[in-house]
Design an enzyme around this catalytic site. Structure first.
Site, short mmCIF file in Angstrom:
data_model
loop_
_atom_site.label_atom_id
_atom_site.label_comp_id
_atom_site.label_asym_id
_atom_site.label_seq_id
_atom_site.Cartn_x
_atom_site.Cartn_y
_atom_site.Cartn_z
CB CYS A 190 0.37 1.83 4.10
SG CYS A 190 -1.34 1.25 3.98
CB CYS A 210 -0.92 -0.04 1.23
SG CYS A 210 -1.77 1.52 1.58
#
Length: 288
Positions: free
Chosen positions: A43, A40
């Protein structure tokens, strides 16, 4: 995800440690939970910012990181639909959350709504003596206040010290004089809990009379409740918690669930993490 040395305020949460390190620990300090994954992109942007901001709070909050790929069941328990998702847990409950990679300032504002940073000890500050009595602590703090009357943090320290010697009225007066920015400090919240226990004993019988009432009628929950509070205040924490557990086991709904409320309140004022963990598990076993 950290590129720097590990922080004492950041840890990996798993199914194995989630109960103790997140849910149980959140009764002592808020836990920020970061649900992320290695693939991600947002993230990877958010993670270091969370760690930086949490570090600025000097231990007032900890950051639990959950790798959603490795801990799929745990992630699913949060009902996560997208990542990154960040939730704040306090006293075992989710109190706030956000999704997406917020900028650093927004993260700081998010946390500041719920948590006050701990102040780092200033260089050269006088540390309390190792064998200092509560009375000596009061004298030391009063001298410090005289030298720095505008330092509100010292008033909170004085309130805690006053409560330690049983001066509930003096502790409450200091607590009420604190500015709003210290109202949610963990020490202030703990002290208010102690004062609530002390107030519940106003006009209550002594321990001997309460024990006699319980011996005559083991279902005298009112007497057992007051005895539990008195034992807590007298420093016999385990014995006090036992009284609340006995009520919970006999009649969990008594007085609108007061036994559970007493236990939760006691957990928030006790400093013994092992004791609290033991009795929290015992309470859970009776409730679920």
């Amino acid at each position: 995800m950290s590129a720097t040395a590990p922080s004492p305020y950041v840890f990996d949460a798993t199914e194995a440690n989630f109960q103790t390190e997140v849910l149980d620990a959140s009764f002592d300090q808020p836990i920020l939970v970061d649900l992320w994954a290695t693939w991600c992109g947002p993230c990877k942007v958010l993670g270091p910012l969370l760690e930086k901001v949490v570090g600025e709070f000097n231990g007032a909050v900890r950051l639990a990181k959950i790798d959603c790929d490795k801990e799929q069941a745990l992630a699913a328990s949060f009902g996560v639909r997208s990542i990154p998702t960040v939730v704040l847990i306090r006293e075992g409950q989710l109190v706030d959350a956000f999704t997406g990679a917020l900028p650093e300032g927004a993260i700081r504002e998010f946390l500041a709504r719920h948590v006050q940073p701990n102040e780092a000890a200033p260089e050269g500050a006088a540390a309390p003596a190792r064998d200092e009595t509560p009375e000596q602590a009061i004298a030391r703090i009063q001298q410090a206040i005289a030298a720095e009357p505008d330092k509100a943090e010292l008033k909170l320290e004085l309130a805690v010290a006053q409560m330690q010697v049983g001066n509930a009225a003096a502790a409450e007066a200091e607590l009420d004089s604190l500015p709003a920015n210290l109202a949610n400090d963990d020490r202030a919240r703990r002290l208010r809990g102690q004062l609530e226990f002390a107030r519940s004993l106003e006009g209550a019988p002594g321990a001997a009379e309460l024990r006699a009432r319980i011996e005559r009628d083991p279902n005298d929950h009112a007497a057992r409740d007051l005895l539990g509070v008195r034992l807590l205040i007298d420093g016999e924490a385990a014995a006090g918690l036992d009284q609340f557990l006995a009520i919970l086991q006999a009649d969990r709904g008594w007085n609108d669930g007061q036994a559970k409320k007493r236990l939760v309140a006691a957990f928030s004022v006790l400093d013994d993490a092992d004791l609290v963990g033991t009795y929290r598990r015992r309470m859970s076993s009776l409730l679920f």
